[in-house]
Motif scaffolding. Structure first.
Motif, PDB file in Angstrom:
ATOM      1  N   ARG A  44       0.840  -1.209   0.000  1.00 56.77           N
ATOM      2  CA  ARG A  44       0.000   0.000   0.000  1.00 56.77           C
ATOM      3  C   ARG A  44       0.875   1.259   0.000  1.00 56.77           C
ATOM      4  NH1 ARG A  44      -5.140  -1.604   0.637  1.00 56.77           N
ATOM      5  NH2 ARG A  44      -5.512  -3.563   1.700  1.00 56.77           N
ATOM      6  N   ALA A  45       1.981   1.223   0.737  1.00 61.28           N
ATOM      7  CA  ALA A  45       2.899   2.367   0.756  1.00 61.28           C
ATOM      8  C   ALA A  45       3.498   2.596  -0.630  1.00 61.28           C
ATOM      9  CB  ALA A  45       4.003   2.143   1.795  1.00 61.28           C
ATOM     10  N   TYR A  46       3.797   1.511  -1.334  1.00 58.37           N
ATOM     11  CA  TYR A  46       4.316   1.632  -2.702  1.00 58.37           C
ATOM     12  C   TYR A  46       3.308   2.376  -3.578  1.00 58.37           C
ATOM     13  CZ  TYR A  46       5.531   0.382  -7.472  1.00 58.37           C
ATOM     14  OH  TYR A  46       5.823   0.444  -8.819  1.00 58.37           O
ATOM     15  N   TYR A  47       2.062   1.978  -3.528  1.00 60.10           N
ATOM     16  CA  TYR A  47       1.057   2.586  -4.407  1.00 60.10           C
ATOM     17  C   TYR A  47       0.736   4.028  -4.016  1.00 60.10           C
ATOM     18  CZ  TYR A  47       0.731  -1.752  -6.844  1.00 60.10           C
ATOM     19  OH  TYR A  47       1.051  -2.851  -7.598  1.00 60.10           O
ATOM     20  N   ARG A  48       1.004   4.404  -2.779  1.00 57.86           N
ATOM     21  CA  ARG A  48       0.837   5.814  -2.402  1.00 57.86           C
ATOM     22  C   ARG A  48       1.828   6.709  -3.146  1.00 57.86           C
ATOM     23  NH1 ARG A  48      -0.598   3.596   2.618  1.00 57.86           N
ATOM     24  NH2 ARG A  48       1.504   3.720   3.473  1.00 57.86           N
ATOM     25  N   LEU A  49       2.928   6.140  -3.628  1.00 57.13           N
ATOM     26  CA  LEU A  49       3.906   6.919  -4.390  1.00 57.13           C
ATOM     27  C   LEU A  49       3.322   7.453  -5.700  1.00 57.13           C
ATOM     28  CD1 LEU A  49       7.002   4.579  -3.897  1.00 57.13           C
ATOM     29  CD2 LEU A  49       6.595   6.802  -2.791  1.00 57.13           C
ATOM     30  N   TYR A  50       2.219   6.877  -6.148  1.00 57.86           N
ATOM     31  CA  TYR A  50       1.599   7.292  -7.408  1.00 57.86           C
ATOM     32  C   TYR A  50       0.421   8.245  -7.190  1.00 57.86           C
ATOM     33  CZ  TYR A  50       4.537   3.757  -9.432  1.00 57.86           C
ATOM     34  OH  TYR A  50       5.629   3.024  -9.814  1.00 57.86           O
ATOM     35  N   SER A  51       0.174   8.620  -5.951  1.00 56.72           N
ATOM     36  CA  SER A  51      -0.948   9.499  -5.621  1.00 56.72           C
ATOM     37  C   SER A  51      -0.897  10.777  -6.452  1.00 56.72           C
ATOM     38  CB  SER A  51      -0.913   9.837  -4.128  1.00 56.72           C
ATOM     39  OG  SER A  51      -2.002  10.664  -3.805  1.00 56.72           O
ATOM     40  N   GLY A  52      -2.022  11.095  -7.089  1.00 58.36           N
ATOM     41  CA  GLY A  52      -2.137  12.314  -7.878  1.00 58.36           C
ATOM     42  C   GLY A  52      -1.700  12.191  -9.320  1.00 58.36           C
ATOM     43  N   LEU A  53      -1.070  11.073  -9.680  1.00 57.34           N
ATOM     44  CA  LEU A  53      -0.607  10.921 -11.064  1.00 57.34           C
ATOM     45  C   LEU A  53      -1.753  10.548 -11.989  1.00 57.34           C
ATOM     46  CD1 LEU A  53       2.799   9.047 -10.710  1.00 57.34           C
ATOM     47  CD2 LEU A  53       2.355  11.492 -10.910  1.00 57.34           C
ATOM     48  N   ASP A  54      -1.671  11.019 -13.200  1.00 52.32           N
ATOM     49  CA  ASP A  54      -2.647  10.713 -14.231  1.00 52.32           C
ATOM     50  C   ASP A  54      -2.504   9.239 -14.639  1.00 52.32           C
ATOM     51  OD1 ASP A  54      -3.095  10.557 -17.417  1.00 52.32           O
ATOM     52  OD2 ASP A  54      -4.478  12.017 -16.522  1.00 52.32           O
ATOM     53  N   ALA A  55      -3.599   8.520 -14.599  1.00 49.60           N
ATOM     54  CA  ALA A  55      -3.564   7.083 -14.889  1.00 49.60           C
ATOM     55  C   ALA A  55      -3.163   6.802 -16.339  1.00 49.60           C
ATOM     56  CB  ALA A  55      -4.915   6.453 -14.579  1.00 49.60           C
ATOM     57  N   ASP A  56      -3.669   7.594 -17.280  1.00 47.47           N
ATOM     58  CA  ASP A  56      -3.326   7.368 -18.690  1.00 47.47           C
ATOM     59  C   ASP A  56      -1.852   7.641 -18.954  1.00 47.47           C
ATOM     60  OD1 ASP A  56      -5.942   6.615 -19.312  1.00 47.47           O
ATOM     61  OD2 ASP A  56      -6.520   8.657 -19.873  1.00 47.47           O
ATOM     62  N   GLU A  57      -1.327   8.687 -18.344  1.00 47.97           N
ATOM     63  CA  GLU A  57       0.092   8.996 -18.511  1.00 47.97           C
ATOM     64  C   GLU A  57       0.958   7.891 -17.896  1.00 47.97           C
ATOM     65  OE1 GLU A  57       3.307  12.329 -17.013  1.00 47.97           O
ATOM     66  OE2 GLU A  57       1.224  12.946 -17.323  1.00 47.97           O
ATOM     67  N   THR A  58       0.525   7.372 -16.763  1.00 46.50           N
ATOM     68  CA  THR A  58       1.264   6.290 -16.120  1.00 46.50           C
ATOM     69  C   THR A  58       1.227   5.034 -16.988  1.00 46.50           C
ATOM     70  OG1 THR A  58       0.721   7.256 -13.966  1.00 46.50           O
ATOM     71  CG2 THR A  58       1.533   4.994 -13.962  1.00 46.50           C
ATOM     72  N   GLU A  59       0.094   4.759 -17.614  1.00 48.00           N
ATOM     73  CA  GLU A  59      -0.004   3.629 -18.560  1.00 48.00           C
ATOM     74  C   GLU A  59       0.966   3.837 -19.727  1.00 48.00           C
ATOM     75  OE1 GLU A  59      -1.876   0.716 -18.777  1.00 48.00           O
ATOM     76  OE2 GLU A  59      -2.829   0.992 -16.828  1.00 48.00           O
ATOM     77  N   ALA A  60       1.041   5.066 -20.248  1.00 47.19           N
ATOM     78  CA  ALA A  60       1.964   5.357 -21.355  1.00 47.19           C
ATOM     79  C   ALA A  60       3.412   5.146 -20.911  1.00 47.19           C
ATOM     80  CB  ALA A  60       1.756   6.786 -21.856  1.00 47.19           C
ATOM     81  N   PRO A 114      -4.599   0.009  -8.196  1.00 50.39           N
ATOM     82  CA  PRO A 114      -4.705   1.235  -7.414  1.00 50.39           C
ATOM     83  C   PRO A 114      -6.033   1.928  -7.724  1.00 50.39           C
ATOM     84  CG  PRO A 114      -2.624   1.154  -8.596  1.00 50.39           C
ATOM     85  CD  PRO A 114      -3.477   0.049  -9.121  1.00 50.39           C
ATOM     86  N   GLN A 115      -6.554   2.606  -6.745  1.00 47.16           N
ATOM     87  CA  GLN A 115      -7.814   3.320  -6.926  1.00 47.16           C
ATOM     88  C   GLN A 115      -7.576   4.556  -7.802  1.00 47.16           C
ATOM     89  OE1 GLN A 115      -9.459   5.453  -3.487  1.00 47.16           O
ATOM     90  NE2 GLN A 115     -11.311   4.227  -3.828  1.00 47.16           N
ATOM     91  N   ILE A 116      -8.495   4.747  -8.746  1.00 46.25           N
ATOM     92  CA  ILE A 116      -8.445   5.907  -9.626  1.00 46.25           C
ATOM     93  C   ILE A 116      -9.674   6.752  -9.323  1.00 46.25           C
ATOM     94  CG2 ILE A 116      -8.474   6.721 -12.015  1.00 46.25           C
ATOM     95  CD1 ILE A 116      -7.083   4.038 -12.761  1.00 46.25           C
ATOM     96  N   GLY A 117      -9.447   8.024  -9.040  1.00 51.47           N
ATOM     97  CA  GLY A 117     -10.548   8.919  -8.696  1.00 51.47           C
ATOM     98  C   GLY A 117     -10.961   9.789  -9.858  1.00 51.47           C
ATOM     99  N   ASN A 118     -11.682  10.819  -9.530  1.00 50.99           N
ATOM    100  CA  ASN A 118     -12.122  11.786 -10.541  1.00 50.99           C
ATOM    101  C   ASN A 118     -10.918  12.382 -11.235  1.00 50.99           C
ATOM    102  OD1 ASN A 118     -14.763  11.326  -9.815  1.00 50.99           O
ATOM    103  ND2 ASN A 118     -14.842  13.067  -8.413  1.00 50.99           N
ATOM    104  N   GLY A 119     -11.070  12.624 -12.504  1.00 44.75           N
ATOM    105  CA  GLY A 119      -9.961  13.186 -13.256  1.00 44.75           C
ATOM    106  C   GLY A 119      -8.951  12.147 -13.668  1.00 44.75           C
ATOM    107  N   GLN A 120      -9.307  10.868 -13.502  1.00 45.14           N
ATOM    108  CA  GLN A 120      -8.414   9.768 -13.902  1.00 45.14           C
ATOM    109  C   GLN A 120      -7.047   9.848 -13.229  1.00 45.14           C
ATOM    110  OE1 GLN A 120     -10.758   7.553 -14.947  1.00 45.14           O
ATOM    111  NE2 GLN A 120      -9.059   6.789 -16.151  1.00 45.14           N
ATOM    112  N   ARG A 121      -7.041  10.200 -11.956  1.00 47.07           N
ATOM    113  CA  ARG A 121      -5.795  10.279 -11.203  1.00 47.07           C
ATOM    114  C   ARG A 121      -5.799   9.243 -10.086  1.00 47.07           C
ATOM    115  NH1 ARG A 121      -2.551  14.035 -12.760  1.00 47.07           N
ATOM    116  NH2 ARG A 121      -3.328  15.750 -14.009  1.00 47.07           N
ATOM    117  N   TYR A 122      -4.624   8.689  -9.847  1.00 49.34           N
ATOM    118  CA  TYR A 122      -4.487   7.734  -8.753  1.00 49.34           C
ATOM    119  C   TYR A 122      -4.714   8.445  -7.426  1.00 49.34           C
ATOM    120  CZ  TYR A 122      -2.514   4.379 -12.038  1.00 49.34           C
ATOM    121  OH  TYR A 122      -2.333   3.523 -13.088  1.00 49.34           O
ATOM    122  N   THR A 123      -5.466   7.815  -6.545  1.00 48.29           N
ATOM    123  CA  THR A 123      -5.769   8.420  -5.247  1.00 48.29           C
ATOM    124  C   THR A 123      -4.686   8.135  -4.208  1.00 48.29           C
ATOM    125  OG1 THR A 123      -6.953   6.485  -4.404  1.00 48.29           O
ATOM    126  CG2 THR A 123      -8.260   8.131  -5.642  1.00 48.29           C
ATOM    127  N   GLY A 124      -3.864   7.139  -4.458  1.00 46.70           N
ATOM    128  CA  GLY A 124      -2.876   6.699  -3.473  1.00 46.70           C
ATOM    129  C   GLY A 124      -3.363   5.514  -2.666  1.00 46.70           C
TER     130      GLY A 124
END
Length: 176
Positions: free
Chosen positions: A59-75, A137-147
């Motif tokens: 869970r701590a690992y996935y918090r490192l992606y908090s706020g990042l755009d999911a599509d950009e992370t996929e790219a 990881p959970q993706i919230g509004n705006g297609q961003r990772y919530t952490g």
């Protein structure tokens, strides 16, 4: 019912731990200096050294992606795979050969990992796996990772996912 062949990814199909290899790539792609990766990795190792359960460290690992755009992370994941695969030592060839034999025999091929789609989707596509069971990881509004981690697939959760897949009525599509 069709037979299924399950393959763990990190250290079984790949020579790398995809989560950490990708983290290093992702941080560099976002303009962070190399020491950012080393600090993040040291923090996560420190959790393990203090006896924090693997699930909590994950869970701590996935918090490192908090706020990042999911599509950009996929790219970034696709670019990471292309670069990593291009070095020529990405896969463990004996395991890939076994995977291909199962697929050729008409078995359902399932990749299972605690890693997440940006790392695993390109691997799934390259191998032609039928189903991907992985952490989400959970993706919230705006297609961003919530952490937060919506679906963990590590430790007991990984075992439960394999167990669920062996019960009648399991629909693999719910994981893919």
């Amino acid at each position: 019912m069709k037979r299924a062949a399950f393959f763990d990814v990190d250290g079984t199909l790949t020579r790398r731990t995809t989560m950490f290899d990708f983290l290093e790539y992702s941080l560099a792609a976002r303009g962070f200096p190399p020491d950012a990766y080393h600090r993040a990795r040291a923090h996560l190792r420190g959790l393990a050294a203090r006896g924090v359960p693997r699930e909590d460290a994950c869970r701590a690992y996935y918090r490192l992606y908090s706020g990042l755009d999911a599509d950009e992370t996929e790219a970034h994941g696709r670019a990471w795979f292309k670069e990593s695969f291009g070095r020529g030592d990405f896969f463990i060839e004996e395991t890939v050969a076994a995977f291909r034999r199962h697929a050729a025999d008409g078995e359902l091929t399932v990749l299972i990992s605690g890693s997440f789609p940006p790392c695993l989707t390109p691997i799934t596509e390259y191998l032609g796996a039928d189903i991907l069971v992985c952490s989400r990881p959970q993706i919230g509004n705006g297609q961003r990772y919530t952490g937060n981690l919506a679906t963990p697939v590590i430790g007991e959760a990984k075992a439960a996912a394999v167990g669920a897949a062996q019960r009648p009525g399991w629909k693999g599509a719910c994981w893919s």
